[in-house]
Design an enzyme around this catalytic site. Structure first.
Site, PDB file in Angstrom:
ATOM      1  N   PHE A   1       1.852  -2.064   4.202  1.00 35.57           N
ATOM      2  CA  PHE A   1       0.608  -2.129   4.260  1.00 35.57           C
ATOM      3  C   PHE A   1      -0.093  -1.279   3.119  1.00 35.57           C
ATOM      4  O   PHE A   1       0.089  -0.173   2.642  1.00 35.57           O
ATOM      5  CB  PHE A   1       0.012  -1.242   5.549  1.00 35.57           C
ATOM      6  CG  PHE A   1      -1.088  -1.804   6.068  1.00 35.57           C
ATOM      7  CD1 PHE A   1      -1.591  -3.044   6.650  1.00 35.57           C
ATOM      8  CD2 PHE A   1      -2.373  -1.224   5.797  1.00 35.57           C
ATOM      9  CE1 PHE A   1      -2.561  -3.290   7.178  1.00 35.57           C
ATOM     10  CE2 PHE A   1      -3.673  -1.349   6.281  1.00 35.57           C
ATOM     11  CZ  PHE A   1      -3.780  -2.630   6.971  1.00 35.57           C
TER      12      PHE A   1
ATOM     13  N   THR B   1      -0.759   4.169   1.584  1.00 37.42           N
ATOM     14  CA  THR B   1      -2.355   4.371   1.380  1.00 37.42           C
ATOM     15  C   THR B   1      -3.018   4.139   2.793  1.00 37.42           C
ATOM     16  O   THR B   1      -2.583   3.199   3.316  1.00 37.42           O
ATOM     17  CB  THR B   1      -2.794   3.147   0.220  1.00 37.42           C
ATOM     18  OG1 THR B   1      -1.948   3.444  -0.759  1.00 37.42           O
ATOM     19  CG2 THR B   1      -4.036   3.386   0.169  1.00 37.42           C
ATOM     20  N   VAL B   2      -3.884   5.029   3.035  1.00 31.42           N
ATOM     21  CA  VAL B   2      -4.677   4.630   4.176  1.00 31.42           C
ATOM     22  C   VAL B   2      -6.048   4.814   3.749  1.00 31.42           C
ATOM     23  O   VAL B   2      -6.399   5.897   2.991  1.00 31.42           O
ATOM     24  CB  VAL B   2      -4.266   5.943   5.127  1.00 31.42           C
ATOM     25  CG1 VAL B   2      -5.138   5.580   6.461  1.00 31.42           C
ATOM     26  CG2 VAL B   2      -3.028   6.108   5.534  1.00 31.42           C
TER      27      VAL B   2
ATOM     28  N   ALA C   1       1.877   3.194   6.899  1.00 32.04           N
ATOM     29  CA  ALA C   1       2.020   4.700   6.830  1.00 32.04           C
ATOM     30  C   ALA C   1       2.462   5.571   8.010  1.00 32.04           C
ATOM     31  O   ALA C   1       2.847   6.471   8.002  1.00 32.04           O
ATOM     32  CB  ALA C   1       0.545   5.261   6.233  1.00 32.04           C
TER      33      ALA C   1
ATOM     34  N   THR D   1     -13.602   2.573  11.804  1.00 26.45           N
ATOM     35  CA  THR D   1     -13.330   3.228  13.079  1.00 26.45           C
ATOM     36  C   THR D   1     -12.401   4.546  13.128  1.00 26.45           C
ATOM     37  O   THR D   1     -12.478   4.774  11.762  1.00 26.45           O
ATOM     38  CB  THR D   1     -12.036   2.235  13.948  1.00 26.45           C
ATOM     39  OG1 THR D   1     -11.246   2.102  13.185  1.00 26.45           O
ATOM     40  CG2 THR D   1     -12.842   0.827  14.175  1.00 26.45           C
TER      41      THR D   1
ATOM     42  N   HIS E   1      -9.495   4.949  13.455  1.00 28.78           N
ATOM     43  CA  HIS E   1      -8.108   4.663  13.085  1.00 28.78           C
ATOM     44  C   HIS E   1      -7.507   5.359  11.953  1.00 28.78           C
ATOM     45  O   HIS E   1      -6.335   5.670  11.868  1.00 28.78           O
ATOM     46  CB  HIS E   1      -7.872   2.976  12.763  1.00 28.78           C
ATOM     47  CG  HIS E   1      -6.639   2.540  12.477  1.00 28.78           C
ATOM     48  ND1 HIS E   1      -6.098   2.083  11.306  1.00 28.78           N
ATOM     49  CD2 HIS E   1      -5.629   2.290  13.601  1.00 28.78           C
ATOM     50  CE1 HIS E   1      -4.930   1.983  11.190  1.00 28.78           C
ATOM     51  NE2 HIS E   1      -4.318   1.981  12.591  1.00 28.78           N
TER      52      HIS E   1
ATOM     53  N   GLU F   1       4.670   4.733  10.141  1.00 30.87           N
ATOM     54  CA  GLU F   1       5.994   4.805  10.416  1.00 30.87           C
ATOM     55  C   GLU F   1       6.774   5.670   9.246  1.00 30.87           C
ATOM     56  O   GLU F   1       7.921   5.807   9.491  1.00 30.87           O
ATOM     57  CB  GLU F   1       6.453   3.318  10.069  1.00 30.87           C
ATOM     58  CG  GLU F   1       6.029   2.366  11.375  1.00 30.87           C
ATOM     59  CD  GLU F   1       4.553   1.852  11.344  1.00 30.87           C
ATOM     60  OE1 GLU F   1       4.110   1.687  12.288  1.00 30.87           O
ATOM     61  OE2 GLU F   1       4.004   1.973  10.320  1.00 30.87           O
TER      62      GLU F   1
END
Length: 157
Positions: free
Chosen positions: A22, A81-82, A57, A87, A89, A59
Site C-alpha cells: 500500500f 507509508t501511512v 503497514a 478519518t 484510520h 501487516e
C-alpha cells in the site's frame, strides 16, 4: 572506560526487509534506499537479503514476528507509508505498526528498524523517500546494521 558503539559494516548479516505494498509509489523509493544502504554501505551480500512484501503497514508486525521467530535473520527492516486522511484510520494503522514492530524487537531481541513513514500528506512522504529530507528507508537499514553490530558487541563484552 569501555565504550560500545555499533558500526555499520556487517557483511555477514542476514537481513529481512519487509515492505508494504500500500502506497507503493512511495515505498519503492524507500526500498531502493534501504537496499542501496545495505549493499553499498553495510556490505551485506545480496544472498543475505530477503525481501518480503505485505499488503499494508498494519501487516508489518505479524510478518516481522514470524521472520524473527524463524531465527534465520539477524535484523529486520520494516518499510511502509501511512498518510493521514480525513478519518481516524491513520492513528490506528500508524500506532499499531509502531507498537507492533517495537514489541517484535523487544520479544525477539533482534533489531527491527522502523522505516515506516507517518506523514500528514503525500508531499511529506515524497520528501522523506529520497528528496529533500533524505531517504528514511536507507536510514532504517543503517540503523538495523548498527544495532546488529552493537548487540554483538554487548554479547562479547
Amino acid at each position: 572506560m569501555k565504550v560500545l558503539e555499533g558500526n555499520i559494516a556487517a557483511p555477514k548479516a542476514k537481513v529481512a526487509v519487509v515492505i508494504s505494498r500500500f502506497n507503493s509509489f512511495i515505498n519503492e523509493s524507500l526500498l531502493e534506499g534501504a537496499l542501496d544502504a545495505l549493499k553499498r554501505i553495510g556490505q551485506v551480500k545480496d544472498d543475505n537479503i530477503t525481501l518480503v512484501r505485505v499488503p499494508g503497514a498494519y501487516e508489518l508486525p505479524l510478518v516481522a514476528r514470524r521472520l524473527a521467530e524463524s531465527k534465520k535473520f539477524d535484523a529486520i527492516v520494516a518499510l511502509g507509508t501511512v498518510i493521514r486522511g480525513g478519518t481516524a484510520h491513520f492513528e490506528y494503522v500508524a500506532g499499531e505498526a509502531s507498537s507492533g514492530l517495537g514489541k517484535v524487537a523487544m520479544e525477539s531481541e533482534i533489531p527491527v528498524a522502523f522505516g515506516v513513514l507517518t506523514t500528514e500528506n503525500i508531499e511529506q512522504a515524497i520528501e522523506r523517500a529520497g528528496t529533500k529530507a533524505g531517504n528514511k528507508g536507507a536510514e532504517a537499514a543503517l540503523v538495523a546494521l548498527e544495532m546488529y553490530n552493537l548487540l554483538n558487541q554487548i554479547q562479547a563484552a
